[in-house]
Design a protein around this motif. Structure first.
Motif, PDB file in Angstrom:
ATOM      1  N   THR A 132     -27.710  48.557  35.632  1.00 24.28           N
ATOM      2  CA  THR A 132     -28.099  47.502  34.697  1.00 24.28           C
ATOM      3  C   THR A 132     -28.823  48.123  33.506  1.00 24.28           C
ATOM      4  O   THR A 132     -29.226  49.302  33.543  1.00 24.28           O
ATOM      5  N   ILE A 133     -29.027  47.311  32.471  1.00 24.09           N
ATOM      6  CA  ILE A 133     -29.749  47.790  31.287  1.00 24.09           C
ATOM      7  C   ILE A 133     -31.248  47.550  31.395  1.00 24.09           C
ATOM      8  O   ILE A 133     -31.996  47.860  30.475  1.00 24.09           O
ATOM      9  N   ASP A 134     -31.714  47.037  32.511  1.00 22.38           N
ATOM     10  CA  ASP A 134     -33.119  46.694  32.677  1.00 22.38           C
ATOM     11  C   ASP A 134     -34.077  47.864  32.426  1.00 22.38           C
ATOM     12  O   ASP A 134     -35.132  47.675  31.785  1.00 22.38           O
ATOM     13  N   PRO A 135     -33.781  49.087  32.909  1.00 21.87           N
ATOM     14  CA  PRO A 135     -34.707  50.193  32.640  1.00 21.87           C
ATOM     15  C   PRO A 135     -34.881  50.481  31.148  1.00 21.87           C
ATOM     16  O   PRO A 135     -35.966  50.861  30.703  1.00 21.87           O
ATOM     17  N   ILE A 136     -33.829  50.281  30.373  1.00 16.42           N
ATOM     18  CA  ILE A 136     -33.914  50.523  28.924  1.00 16.42           C
ATOM     19  C   ILE A 136     -34.756  49.429  28.275  1.00 16.42           C
ATOM     20  O   ILE A 136     -35.566  49.703  27.380  1.00 16.42           O
ATOM     21  N   ILE A 137     -34.578  48.196  28.731  1.00 17.50           N
ATOM     22  CA  ILE A 137     -35.391  47.095  28.203  1.00 17.50           C
ATOM     23  C   ILE A 137     -36.869  47.359  28.474  1.00 17.50           C
ATOM     24  O   ILE A 137     -37.726  47.112  27.616  1.00 17.50           O
ATOM     25  N   ASP A 138     -37.185  47.896  29.658  1.00 20.02           N
ATOM     26  CA  ASP A 138     -38.579  48.234  29.980  1.00 20.02           C
ATOM     27  C   ASP A 138     -39.108  49.319  29.040  1.00 20.02           C
ATOM     28  O   ASP A 138     -40.255  49.241  28.567  1.00 20.02           O
ATOM     29  N   ASP A 139     -38.268  50.328  28.756  1.00 21.94           N
ATOM     30  CA  ASP A 139     -38.681  51.388  27.839  1.00 21.94           C
ATOM     31  C   ASP A 139     -38.907  50.835  26.431  1.00 21.94           C
ATOM     32  O   ASP A 139     -39.828  51.256  25.717  1.00 21.94           O
ATOM     33  N   CYS A 140     -38.083  49.876  26.035  1.00 22.73           N
ATOM     34  CA  CYS A 140     -38.255  49.258  24.712  1.00 22.73           C
ATOM     35  C   CYS A 140     -39.599  48.540  24.612  1.00 22.73           C
ATOM     36  O   CYS A 140     -40.262  48.590  23.572  1.00 22.73           O
ATOM     37  N   ALA A 141     -39.981  47.879  25.689  1.00 17.84           N
ATOM     38  CA  ALA A 141     -41.265  47.172  25.690  1.00 17.84           C
ATOM     39  C   ALA A 141     -42.421  48.146  25.529  1.00 17.84           C
ATOM     40  O   ALA A 141     -43.392  47.862  24.809  1.00 17.84           O
TER      41      ALA A 141
ATOM     42  N   ARG B 178     -28.335  56.552  32.081  1.00 20.31           N
ATOM     43  CA  ARG B 178     -26.895  56.318  31.967  1.00 20.31           C
ATOM     44  C   ARG B 178     -26.233  55.991  33.300  1.00 20.31           C
ATOM     45  O   ARG B 178     -25.197  55.326  33.342  1.00 20.31           O
ATOM     46  N   ALA B 179     -26.819  56.448  34.401  1.00 20.85           N
ATOM     47  CA  ALA B 179     -26.238  56.183  35.720  1.00 20.85           C
ATOM     48  C   ALA B 179     -26.692  54.854  36.317  1.00 20.85           C
ATOM     49  O   ALA B 179     -26.210  54.446  37.379  1.00 20.85           O
ATOM     50  N   ALA B 180     -27.616  54.153  35.645  1.00 21.56           N
ATOM     51  CA  ALA B 180     -28.128  52.887  36.173  1.00 21.56           C
ATOM     52  C   ALA B 180     -27.042  51.816  36.126  1.00 21.56           C
ATOM     53  O   ALA B 180     -26.124  51.860  35.301  1.00 21.56           O
TER      54      ALA B 180
END
Length: 348
Positions: free
Chosen positions: A74-83, A70-72
């Motif tokens: 960008t949304i990039d870390p979530i996209i990585d987790d989705c992958a 939540r403190a990031a």
């Protein structure tokens, strides 16, 4: 936490609770997931299983990823987790379908914090819609069976396709329960479903809870059972359905469908629209998950096979559409499925 035993998934606050299906029916144990990595592991290790349930759990996993990041900026870390989530079990298309829905919501935001509420709403919608779709699917399937058979009859099912494998009620087992309540079905033959024994541990347990007449057998007994003529339908679920109607389902389904066809019995596959993958032309293009050899070498903690041997342990097989008499979805019944019928049905 208080959740009915016919539900395998519960979202409370910022916590995902998963009924540990490895422990049933001996123990009712809930796994607390507060991080996406725990959800990923739960899917891989069969804590949660069944294509619709896997998709729902993954959707909540995306929410947990957004909370963790939540403190990031960008949304990039979530996209990585989705992958990573998408690779947890490759055959069930509902997994990628649910993640894609979550990504569609996520990408409307530039950072995780503003996306969290919308992601929770979407995950809960995926969960709720699955329950609603299963209830509608069961109505279609039960009505179709009543039209096909003049008197009550027995059916066979394989693996587990009930509330434990979905958001609630179930697909193939949902049809069976609805048909039982209307007197259409009078008995259910349950295959053990080796090596994880989902039929013995989960389906038999769910049917027992519902008071439905059933008998457990090894899948190797299916030919003999079909030869009696008393079991009129094989009713199963699906983890992915190709554009031409070929179906990926729990290993052993293909063999059962062949035996059913030989003895003049019929085959019904039940799955929501989210299980169809029109990007795949036929079953030969569906990725088949191969699991650990140890699942065949051990029962519980006891080794039952010789040391030094190899094992082949596919989790799924492909049943050709030519062996399927009816595909049932929340939108109705596709008889003798083929590419054209499926394309028309899914576009409705």
């Amino acid at each position: 936490m208080c959740t009915p035993l016919n539900s395998a998934i519960d979202w409370q606050g910022n916590t995902l609770w998963l009924l540990d299906q490895r422990a049933l029916p001996v123990d009712t144990r809930w796994l607390e997931c507060t991080h996406v990595d725990q959800v990923n592991e739960a899917i891989q290790t069969m804590v949660v299983r069944g294509a619709p349930a896997i998709g729902i759990a993954a959707a909540y996993g995306v929410v947990l990823s957004a909370i963790a990041h939540r403190a990031a900026s960008t949304i990039d870390p979530i996209i990585d987790d989705c992958a990573r989530l998408a690779q947890s079990r490759p055959t069930a298309v509902n997994l990628q379908w649910a993640i894609d829905r979550m990504l569609g919501v996520l990408k409307k935001h530039s950072a995780p914090q503003p996306a969290i509420d919308a992601l929770v709403h979407e995950a809960e919608a995926i969960h709720r819609e699955d329950i609603e779709n299963n209830l509608t699917l069961a109505e279609h399937g039960a009505a179709f069976l009543a039209q096909q058979e003049p008197a009550s009859f027995a059916v066979m099912t394989h693996c587990n396709t009930g509330a434990l494998a979905t958001g609630g009620h179930g697909t193939a087992l949902g049809i069976i329960q609805t048909a039982w309540s209307r007197g259409v079905i009078d008995h259910v033959v349950v295959n053990e479903t080796r090596p994880w024994m989902q039929g013995a541990r989960l389906t038999a347990w769910e049917l027992q809870q519902s008071g439905i007449s059933m008998a457990l057998q090894t899948e190797g007994a299916a030919g003999l059972t079909f030869s009696s003529g008393k079991t009129r339908w094989l009713i199963v679920g699906a983890d992915r359905i190709a554009a031409n109607g070929d179906v990926a389902n729990k290993i052993g389904t293909y063999t059962l469908a062949i035996a059913a066809r030989h003895h003049g019995m019929r085959v019904m596959v039940a799955a929501p629209i989210s299980t169809f993958d029109l990007s795949i032309p036929d079953g030969s293009h569906i990725p088949i998950e191969t699991r650990s050899e140890d699942e065949l070498f051990y029962q519980g903690g006891t080794r039952i096979a010789p040391d030094g041997i190899r094992a082949f342990n596919p989790a799924f097989d492909i049943t050709p559409h030519t062996l399927i008499d009816a595909l049932v979805t929340e939108q109705g019944v596709i008889e003798t499925p083929c590419r054209e019928k499926i394309e028309n049905h899914v576009k409705v």
